[in-house]
Scaffold this motif. Structure first.
Motif, PDB file in Angstrom:
ATOM      1  N   GLY A 166      24.612 110.138 135.764  1.00  0.00           N
ATOM      2  CA  GLY A 166      25.495 110.673 134.733  1.00  0.00           C
ATOM      3  C   GLY A 166      25.613 109.695 133.580  1.00  0.00           C
ATOM      4  N   ALA A 167      25.066 110.078 132.424  1.00  0.00           N
ATOM      5  CA  ALA A 167      25.191 109.287 131.197  1.00  0.00           C
ATOM      6  C   ALA A 167      25.762 110.191 130.120  1.00  0.00           C
ATOM      7  N   VAL A 174      28.934 115.385 135.152  1.00  0.00           N
ATOM      8  CA  VAL A 174      28.324 114.878 136.387  1.00  0.00           C
ATOM      9  C   VAL A 174      29.390 114.279 137.282  1.00  0.00           C
ATOM     10  N   ALA A 175      30.260 113.441 136.711  1.00  0.00           N
ATOM     11  CA  ALA A 175      31.332 112.819 137.501  1.00  0.00           C
ATOM     12  C   ALA A 175      32.312 113.866 138.017  1.00  0.00           C
ATOM     13  N   ILE A 180      34.543 112.792 141.290  1.00  0.00           N
ATOM     14  CA  ILE A 180      34.963 111.426 140.954  1.00  0.00           C
ATOM     15  C   ILE A 180      36.135 111.486 139.971  1.00  0.00           C
ATOM     16  N   ARG A 181      37.256 110.941 140.372  1.00  0.00           N
ATOM     17  CA  ARG A 181      38.448 110.957 139.524  1.00  0.00           C
ATOM     18  C   ARG A 181      38.465 109.743 138.591  1.00  0.00           C
ATOM     19  N   ARG A 182      39.311 109.833 137.563  1.00  0.00           N
ATOM     20  CA  ARG A 182      39.407 108.758 136.583  1.00  0.00           C
ATOM     21  C   ARG A 182      40.844 108.241 136.518  1.00  0.00           C
ATOM     22  N   GLN A 183      40.954 106.956 136.243  1.00  0.00           N
ATOM     23  CA  GLN A 183      42.258 106.337 136.022  1.00  0.00           C
ATOM     24  C   GLN A 183      42.311 105.810 134.591  1.00  0.00           C
ATOM     25  N   GLY A 184      43.510 105.731 134.029  1.00  0.00           N
ATOM     26  CA  GLY A 184      43.627 105.186 132.678  1.00  0.00           C
ATOM     27  C   GLY A 184      44.890 105.632 131.999  1.00  0.00           C
ATOM     28  N   ALA A 279      36.297 105.340 135.800  1.00  0.00           N
ATOM     29  CA  ALA A 279      35.982 106.147 136.977  1.00  0.00           C
ATOM     30  C   ALA A 279      36.376 105.365 138.232  1.00  0.00           C
ATOM     31  N   GLU A 280      36.993 106.055 139.197  1.00  0.00           N
ATOM     32  CA  GLU A 280      37.401 105.379 140.425  1.00  0.00           C
ATOM     33  C   GLU A 280      36.203 104.906 141.224  1.00  0.00           C
ATOM     34  N   GLN A 281      35.103 105.594 141.094  1.00  0.00           N
ATOM     35  CA  GLN A 281      33.846 105.189 141.725  1.00  0.00           C
ATOM     36  C   GLN A 281      32.730 105.315 140.697  1.00  0.00           C
TER      37      GLN A 281
END
Length: 408
Positions: A166-167, A174-175, A180-184, A279-281
């Motif tokens: 994923g770019a 893709v994430a 795949i969760r995100r933090q911020g 991204a958490e991962q």
């Protein structure tokens, strides 16, 4: 098991094509799936976008054979000046001053317009028989839980590869499809971006002016122009963004100052909200994220693209070494090496930029005194100054070989 390619890369901006070229140098085949059209990517009109390439990023472009195609359009950064103050009142007496002459490696970095880098990447992809570039193609589904990674395009076409990358930016599909969760968090600031022509020469000096409402970066471009990244509180930024060009320049001038003489806009203006997003991962089964798909940081130090290039260098090296040792390039153990290499460095830099922004984006007298004394101390101490310079040039830490200028 047969498949269409070794690597499926979703995202045709800057990181996706650069990754494809790095992987091709190591013998991997890839398909770059780009949601935008070829004419959009190859447009020659200057739209104000430009990037601060750290010295290490320039070394990687050279190692990939790309630098010669853009070197004539690049502007070397010979000095960096960072100061604290208020718009219209001038800078504080203590400031940071970095000079490239103090570094053995030469310039700390280069400014390069988006249009030149994009066109060079497309030309290099088209000339490489290991890369297939699919423009105007949207991924609508993906599967990575089998023996191969598979994506489905909007036209129904299915493509298979050994691994999916994923770019595709901060809103990475893709994430999201991989869960795949995100933090911020939101900074409450908006970046106003443009370029200006100016009367006096900039002499290759990059300026970072910290104001209570947010930092202003004035970054040198060729031909007496500068790229402007102006971070302002969200409400005021919205007002400035709606203003006509004359009103915009009137708002900018007190912060910009008169050290470059008269200024006028060059190209279009645009803006975007500022958020920290991690991204958490960085990995999932048969899947990895690079660039903004993995991390989005404050533009305070212009590190967004440089972080993406570090991801590319690390991922390419990990996959290269895995294949040399007969490993499955998409195995969990292999991908975990990439995540361990990049996740701490990325998180540390993102939080470091967050701290700097919070420290400077206020008008607290006590904090102002501390930061001004700190800047004066660093500027007056050669060892500290050189350390900051090497960090700004991207030459510190566990660097992938490509960012050291070594082909794999």
């Amino acid at each position: 098991m047969t498949c269409d390619t070794d690597i499926l890369i979703v995202g045709g901006g800057l990181n996706g094509p650069t990754l494809a070229l790095a992987l091709a140098q190591s013998g991997f085949r890839s398909i770059v799936i780009d949601a935008n059209s070829r004419p959009q990517r190859e447009a020659d009109t200057f739209d104000g976008r430009a990037y601060a390439l750290a010295r290490a990023s320039q070394k990687m472009l050279a190692a990939l054979g790309l630098w010669d195609a853009v070197a004539k359009q690049a502007q070397a950064i010979s000095e960096i000046k960072a100061s604290d103050g208020h718009a219209g009142r001038g800078a504080a007496p203590h400031f940071l001053h970095f000079q490239a002459a103090e570094m053995e490696e030469g310039p700390m970095g280069y400014m390069l317009e988006d249009r030149y880098l994009r066109r060079a990447l497309i030309a290099a992809m088209e000339a490489n028989d290991k890369i297939t570039h699919l423009s105007d193609s949207m991924v609508v589904d993906q599967s990575t839980d089998g023996a191969l990674a598979e994506v489905t395009l909007a036209d129904g076409q299915r493509l298979q590869g050994r691994i999916l990358i994923g770019a595709d930016g901060r809103a990475s599909g893709v994430a999201a499809r991989a869960g795949i969760r995100r933090q911020g968090w939101d900074y409450g600031q908006t970046a106003l971006v443009c370029a200006v022509k100016h009367e006096l020469p900039h002499n290759g000096i990059a300026h970072q002016f910290f104001m209570p409402s947010g930092p202003l970066a004035i970054l040198p471009l060729p031909d007496n122009r500068c790229s402007i990244v102006w971070s302002e509180k969200t409400a005021r930024a919205a007002q400035i963004a709606r203003a006509n060009d004359a009103e915009f320049l009137k708002a900018l001038r007190p912060a910009f100052g008169d050290f470059l003489g008269e200024i006028e806009l060059a190209g279009v203006r645009f803006s975007y909200p500022l958020k920290l997003t991690l991204a958490e991962q960085f990995i999932a089964p048969r899947l990895a994220l690079v660039g903004d798909a993995a991390h989005g940081v404050h533009p305070i130090a212009g590190q967004g693209l440089n972080l993406g290039f570090r991801d590319i260098g690390a991922l390419t090296e990990v996959l290269h070494e895995a294949r040399l040792h007969g490993e499955d390039i998409a195995s969990e153990l292999v991908l975990e090496r990439y995540q361990q290499w990049r996740r701490f460095d990325t998180t540390a830099l993102a939080l470091g930029m967050d701290t700097v922004n919070r420290l400077f984006s206020n008008d607290n007298p006590a904090l102002r005194l501390i930061r001004d004394i700190g800047m004066g101390l660093v500027s007056a101490t050669p060892a500290l100054r050189r350390g900051f310079m090497r960090q700004a040039a991207g030459l510190t830490g566990d660097l992938p070989r490509l960012l050291q200028g070594e082909a794999l």
